[in-house]
Write a protein that holds these residues in place. Structure first.
Motif, PDB file in Angstrom:
ATOM      1  N   ILE A 125       2.545  -1.471  -2.026  1.00  0.00           N
ATOM      2  CA  ILE A 125       3.528  -0.504  -2.501  1.00  0.00           C
ATOM      3  C   ILE A 125       4.858  -1.142  -2.898  1.00  0.00           C
ATOM      4  O   ILE A 125       5.613  -0.591  -3.686  1.00  0.00           O
ATOM      5  CB  ILE A 125       3.779   0.595  -1.431  1.00  0.00           C
ATOM      6  N   GLY A 126       5.168  -2.348  -2.377  1.00  0.00           N
ATOM      7  CA  GLY A 126       6.416  -3.009  -2.719  1.00  0.00           C
ATOM      8  C   GLY A 126       7.473  -2.886  -1.637  1.00  0.00           C
ATOM      9  O   GLY A 126       8.643  -2.636  -1.927  1.00  0.00           O
ATOM     10  N   GLN A 127       7.075  -3.085  -0.382  1.00  0.00           N
ATOM     11  CA  GLN A 127       8.009  -2.999   0.743  1.00  0.00           C
ATOM     12  C   GLN A 127       7.918  -4.262   1.608  1.00  0.00           C
ATOM     13  O   GLN A 127       7.872  -4.208   2.830  1.00  0.00           O
ATOM     14  CB  GLN A 127       7.698  -1.760   1.591  1.00  0.00           C
TER      15      GLN A 127
ATOM     16  N   ALA B 118      -2.906   2.049   8.513  1.00  0.00           N
ATOM     17  CA  ALA B 118      -2.523   2.265   7.122  1.00  0.00           C
ATOM     18  C   ALA B 118      -1.486   3.370   7.031  1.00  0.00           C
ATOM     19  O   ALA B 118      -1.442   4.267   7.877  1.00  0.00           O
ATOM     20  CB  ALA B 118      -3.749   2.622   6.281  1.00  0.00           C
ATOM     21  N   THR B 119      -0.664   3.299   5.989  1.00  0.00           N
ATOM     22  CA  THR B 119       0.378   4.302   5.779  1.00  0.00           C
ATOM     23  C   THR B 119       0.040   5.212   4.608  1.00  0.00           C
ATOM     24  O   THR B 119      -0.615   4.805   3.645  1.00  0.00           O
ATOM     25  CB  THR B 119       1.740   3.643   5.504  1.00  0.00           C
TER      26      THR B 119
ATOM     27  N   TYR C  74       4.349   7.906   6.750  1.00  0.00           N
ATOM     28  CA  TYR C  74       5.618   7.231   6.467  1.00  0.00           C
ATOM     29  C   TYR C  74       6.777   8.205   6.282  1.00  0.00           C
ATOM     30  O   TYR C  74       7.950   7.787   6.280  1.00  0.00           O
ATOM     31  CB  TYR C  74       5.487   6.311   5.243  1.00  0.00           C
ATOM     32  N   THR C  75       6.484   9.498   6.137  1.00  0.00           N
ATOM     33  CA  THR C  75       7.561  10.479   6.015  1.00  0.00           C
ATOM     34  C   THR C  75       8.149  10.833   7.382  1.00  0.00           C
ATOM     35  O   THR C  75       9.201  11.479   7.464  1.00  0.00           O
ATOM     36  CB  THR C  75       7.077  11.771   5.330  1.00  0.00           C
ATOM     37  N   LYS C  76       7.458  10.410   8.451  1.00  0.00           N
ATOM     38  CA  LYS C  76       7.896  10.782   9.796  1.00  0.00           C
ATOM     39  C   LYS C  76       8.218   9.595  10.696  1.00  0.00           C
ATOM     40  O   LYS C  76       8.910   9.757  11.712  1.00  0.00           O
ATOM     41  CB  LYS C  76       6.829  11.655  10.461  1.00  0.00           C
ATOM     42  N   GLU C  77       7.708   8.418  10.362  1.00  0.00           N
ATOM     43  CA  GLU C  77       8.017   7.260  11.198  1.00  0.00           C
ATOM     44  C   GLU C  77       8.043   5.992  10.360  1.00  0.00           C
ATOM     45  O   GLU C  77       7.388   5.896   9.324  1.00  0.00           O
ATOM     46  CB  GLU C  77       7.018   7.122  12.350  1.00  0.00           C
ATOM     47  N   ASN C  78       8.817   5.038  10.817  1.00  0.00           N
ATOM     48  CA  ASN C  78       8.951   3.753  10.137  1.00  0.00           C
ATOM     49  C   ASN C  78       7.963   2.757  10.735  1.00  0.00           C
ATOM     50  O   ASN C  78       8.066   2.417  11.919  1.00  0.00           O
ATOM     51  CB  ASN C  78      10.380   3.222  10.290  1.00  0.00           C
ATOM     52  N   PHE C  79       7.025   2.322   9.932  1.00  0.00           N
ATOM     53  CA  PHE C  79       5.978   1.433  10.441  1.00  0.00           C
ATOM     54  C   PHE C  79       6.566   0.140  10.999  1.00  0.00           C
ATOM     55  O   PHE C  79       6.029  -0.433  11.940  1.00  0.00           O
ATOM     56  CB  PHE C  79       4.950   1.125   9.343  1.00  0.00           C
TER      57      PHE C  79
END
Length: 385
Positions: free
Chosen positions: A297-299, A257-258, A278-283
Motif C-alpha cells: 500500500i505504500g506505508q 493482514a490489514t 486499519y480504521t480502528k487500530e495502528n498496526f
C-alpha cells in the motif's frame, strides 16, 4: 450476434477514433460474449472459501477454443488506445486497429478477458514515460484467452490452447505498445502458461501480474516455513494473493493482514490468522512483531516498526525506509505453471472485485473505479470485445 457483426459494430456510447487515426497497427479478434460465473467476495452472499460464485443473468457464453480455431484472424481489431499521457479522458475506442504481427517466439492470443493494475494507470499518466514504449498505446498487462496463431519457434502452445499471463516481461522497462485491452495481443511464449482448468477466463485474467508480484516478493524476502508475515492492504489485488501464497505455498506459521472494516471477513477466509482493521487500530503500535512485512500500500515508514529485529520489509510503492526494499516484478510463465496446481486444487483462489467484471465498453468506468483505490481484489474486463 454473429462474429462478423460483433466485429463490425461499434457501441454508440463509445468514443471512437476517427478513420484517420494514427493508430493503424496490426491487431484483430473475433468473439462471442461470455456466460461465466463471476467470482467475488461478499459477506452477504453464499460463501465459497473466501470467494462467492454468482451466476450472472446478463452475461453470455465465451467463444470456445474450437470456435476460435475455426475462425480466420482478421486484419483489424477493436482496441482501447491513448495517444497522449493523462487521465481517463485520454482513453479512446478504436474499431480499426491493425492486428499485431507475431514474432517467431510469440503466439497471437484472442483476448477473452483482461484485468487492470495500478501500473496501468501510472503508465497512462506518464509516471515512467522515459522507459515507456512509443505512443500511441494499447494498454493492458494481464490477459486470458485462446491461442489463434503461433510463431515458428513456439514449442509449448498450439492453436486452440487456453492461456493466461502478463504480456510485459518488465513492467516499467519498454512495456509493449500493444497490450491486452484489445481483441488480440501478441505475447512471448515464455510469459504464458496454460489457463487453470477450473477457472473461467475472467478469473484467470485477474491473476498474472498480481500473483507473480506476490510470489516474487515472498521469494525475495527469503520467506520460508514457520515464519510470520504481516500483509498491508490484504484486500487488494496483490495482498489477497500474498495471504494465500504465504499460507498455502510457503508454509507461514502466522499471517496477519490489514484492511478496512468491510473486508475483515475476506482476509480471514483467505487464511489470515489476524485481521487488522486499519480504521480502528495502528498496526505499527501492536505488541506483536513479524518476521516479514509485505507492504502493498505504500506505508514502509510504519511497516519497519512492525518487523522483528533482523526481519525484512518489501514495499511495492511509496518511499522506502531501511531495512525495506523495493523490486519490480518480472513476468514469467514458469511461475504461473508452478502455481497452477494450487489454483486447480482450490488452495489458492482469485478474487475479482464484486463491481465487475466490467464490459469492454466500460473500460473508462473501470479505470475510474480502480483509481479510487477502493477495489477489492482485481478489476477485470470481460468479455472482450
Amino acid at each position: 450476434m454473429s462474429v462478423s457483426a460483433a466485429l463490425s459494430s461499434t457501441p454508440s456510447h463509445l468514443t471512437s477514433l476517427p478513420s484517420s487515426s494514427p493508430f493503424s497497427l496490426r491487431f484483430s479478434l473475433p468473439f462471442r460474449e461470455n456466460n461465466r460465473d463471476r467470482l467475488f467476495f461478499s459477506p452477504q452472499s453464499r460463501r465459497h472459501s473466501g470467494v462467492v460464485v454468482v451466476r450472472s443473468q446478463a452475461t453470455t457464453t465465451p467463444a470456445s477454443s474450437e470456435a476460435v480455431k475455426a475462425t480466420a484472424v482478421p486484419s483489424e481489431m477493436k482496441a482501447w488506445v491513448y495517444g497522449e499521457y493523462g487521465g481517463v479522458d485520454v482513453l479512446k475506442f478504436d474499431s480499426s486497429v491493425g492486428v499485431p504481427d507475431v514474432k517467431e517466439d510469440q503466439v497471437l492470443v484472442k483476448v477473452v478477458a483482461a484485468a487492470l493494475n495500478p501500473v496501468d494507470a501510472k503508465r497512462r499518466q506518464g509516471k515512467f514515460k522515459a522507459t515507456d514504449s512509443p505512443l500511441p498505446t494499447v494498454p493492458g498487462y494481464d490477459v486470458a484467452g485462446v491461442v489463434v496463431k503461433v510463431g515458428s519457434k513456439v514449442k509449448d502452445f498450439k492453436v486452440g490452447d487456453e492461456v493466461y499471463g502478463d504480456v510485459n516481461e518488465k513492467a516499467l522497462e519498454g512495456p509493449k505498445q500493444f497490450g491486452s485491452l484489445a481483441e488480440y495481443t501478441a505475447v512471448e511464449e515464455r510469459l504464458l502458461a496454460p489457463k487453470p482448468k477450473n477457472l473461467n477466463f475472467a478469473e484467470a485474467a485477474s491473476l498474472p501480474l498480481a500473483i507473480e508480484t506476490a510470489y516474487e516478493g515472498l521469494e525475495r524476502l527469503g520467506f520460508s516455513p514457520g515464519k510470520s508475515i504481516l500483509v498491508l492492504n490484504g484486500s487488494g489485488g496483490v495482498g489477497t494473493l500474498v495471504i494465500q501464497l504465504a499460507k498455502k505455498v510457503f508454509g507461514a506459521s502466522r499471517v496477519a493482514a490489514t484492511s478496512s472494516t468491510r473486508n475483515l471477513e475476506l482476509l480471514k477466509s483467505l487464511g489470515a490468522d489476524l485481521a487488522i482493521d486499519y480504521t480502528k487500530e495502528n498496526f505499527e503500535d501492536l505488541p506483536e512483531k513479524f518476521d516479514v512485512v509485505y507492504d502493498a500500500i505504500g506505508q514502509c515508514e510504519k511497516a519497519v516498526k512492525a518487523v522483528k529485529e533482523g526481519g525484512s520489509v518489501v514495499a511495492l510503492t511509496g518511499a522506502v525506509t531501511p531495512p525495506g526494499f523495493r523490486f519490480v516484478v518480472t513476468s514469467n510463465g514458469a511461475v504461473l505453471r508452478k502455481l497452477n496446481p494450487y489454483l486447480e486444487s482450490g488452495q489458492v483462489k482469485p478474487v475479482v472485485d464484486p463491481k465487475g467484471p466490467f464490459s469492454f465498453a466500460q473500460l473508462v468506468e473501470a479505470f475510474t473505479y480502480l483509481e479510487t483505490n477502493r477495489a477489492t481484489g482485481k478489476v477485470v474486463i470481460s468479455p472482450i470485445p
